[in-house]
Design an enzyme around this catalytic site. Structure first.
Site, mmCIF file in Angstrom:
data_model
loop_
_atom_site.group_PDB
_atom_site.id
_atom_site.type_symbol
_atom_site.label_atom_id
_atom_site.label_comp_id
_atom_site.label_asym_id
_atom_site.label_seq_id
_atom_site.Cartn_x
_atom_site.Cartn_y
_atom_site.Cartn_z
ATOM 1 N N SER A 1 38.356 43.604 44.074
ATOM 2 C CA SER A 1 38.140 43.046 42.727
ATOM 3 C C SER A 1 38.185 41.528 42.821
ATOM 4 O O SER A 1 38.716 40.967 43.786
ATOM 5 C CB SER A 1 39.264 43.516 41.803
ATOM 6 O OG SER A 1 39.196 42.869 40.543
ATOM 7 N N TYR B 1 48.336 44.122 39.206
ATOM 8 C CA TYR B 1 46.987 44.507 39.647
ATOM 9 C C TYR B 1 46.493 43.524 40.712
ATOM 10 O O TYR B 1 45.952 43.946 41.744
ATOM 11 C CB TYR B 1 46.043 44.542 38.443
ATOM 12 C CG TYR B 1 44.644 45.018 38.766
ATOM 13 C CD1 TYR B 1 44.412 46.320 39.202
ATOM 14 C CD2 TYR B 1 43.551 44.165 38.626
ATOM 15 C CE1 TYR B 1 43.120 46.751 39.498
ATOM 16 C CE2 TYR B 1 42.259 44.595 38.916
ATOM 17 C CZ TYR B 1 42.055 45.885 39.351
ATOM 18 O OH TYR B 1 40.777 46.316 39.641
#
Ligand SMILES: NC(=O)c1ccc[n+]([C@@H]2O[C@H](COP(=O)([O-])OP(=O)(O)OC[C@H]3O[C@@H](n4cnc5c(N)ncnc54)[C@H](OP(=O)(O)O)[C@@H]3O)[C@@H](O)[C@H]2O)c1
Length: 235
Positions: A133, A146
């Site tokens: 990501s 995250y």
């Protein structure tokens, strides 16, 4: 190599979202695909092998890989994609969400590679692609856990590149910004949040994975970062 004819790909988190789109795209390019997810659902891909597999459980991944090799004879491509996300002020994040992000995104990625690597090393055209990501490239507000999990995935993939390059396994991190899937809403996001506007599609990411896999084998892409034009390149 311009198509994936003759290659076998295992994709984690392939029941929906980016994993399902990637599996469909790789199958369309001629690969035989194995689909891992907790539900074991096949999102309508002819000839695919789907099995229930929880990436938090190393034994479940070992069984998935063994079943894939039993079905197709070998394994050439691993797409580490299964992932979860939860967002919000750090101290507001429930401990269960913190644990799940680490268990799925970090341990799940490591377990998947451990299970698949012996087979990738036997392939004459092996690739490991991690769907990380933008959160694995920069710190994003309200995404500390995250980000920690995605930096871990990028770190794993970079380190494995050193270890595996000369053994014929190419290692690539694909780092998308916002992609319109169930996941994009995550916990703690609401539809009016700016990062949800103008997102990319799961197929956009799948096309990048196909591009990575079909490069001539004299070179490799270490990291591909892609973001919707609606997202800034900072923050
Ligand atoms: N969407 C975005 O904006 C975005 C941006 C950058 C990166 N990513 C990354 O892209 C990857 C895929 O995300 P997505 O947007 O496609 O999410 P998604 O639509 O929510 O799909 C997640 C997939 O992971 C599977 N999964 C979840 N927990 C699992 C577990 N413990 N074991 C096995 N499979 C599990 C789910 O299937 P089951 O529920 O059947 O298990 C599903 O197939 C993730 O790693 C995510 O971090 C997403």
């Amino acid at each position: 190599m311009t198509t994936l004819q003759g290659r076998v790909a295992l994709i984690t988190g392939a029941s929906r979202g980016i994993g399902a789109a990637t599996a469909r795209t790789l199958a369309g390019a001629g690969a035989q695909v194995a689909l891992a997810s907790r539900s074991g659902a096949n999102p309508g891909i002819d000839g695919a092998f789907a099995q229930a597999c929880d990436v938090r459980d190393a034994a479940s991944l070992e069984a998935m890989v063994a079943a894939t090799v039993a079905r197709f004879g070998h394994l050439d491509i691993l797409v580490v994609n299964a992932g979860v996300g939860a967002y919000g002020p750090f101290l507001d994040l429930p401990m269960e969400d913190l644990e799940e992000m680490i268990d799925v995104n970090v341990k799940g990625a490591l377990y998947a590679v451990r299970a698949a690597l012996p087979h990738l090393l036997r392939s004459d055209a092996a690739d490991l692609v991690t769907i990380a990501s933008e959160a694995g490239r920069r710190g994003l507000p309200y995404e500390a856990t995250y980000c920690a999990s995605k930096f871990a995935q990028v770190g794993m993939t970079r380190a494995l590149d050193h270890e595996l390059r000369e053994r014929g396994v190419r290692c690539t991190s694909v780092c998308p910004g916002g992609v319109a899937t169930d996941f994009a809403m995550g916990h703690g996001r609401t539809p009016e949040m700016p990062q949800l506007a103008g997102m990319m599609s799961a197929d956009d990411v799948a096309e990048i994975v196909l591009f990575v896999l079909t490069r001539p084998r004299n070179h490799r892409l270490l990291e591909v970062a892609l973001r919707p034009v609606t997202e800034t390149s900072w923050g």
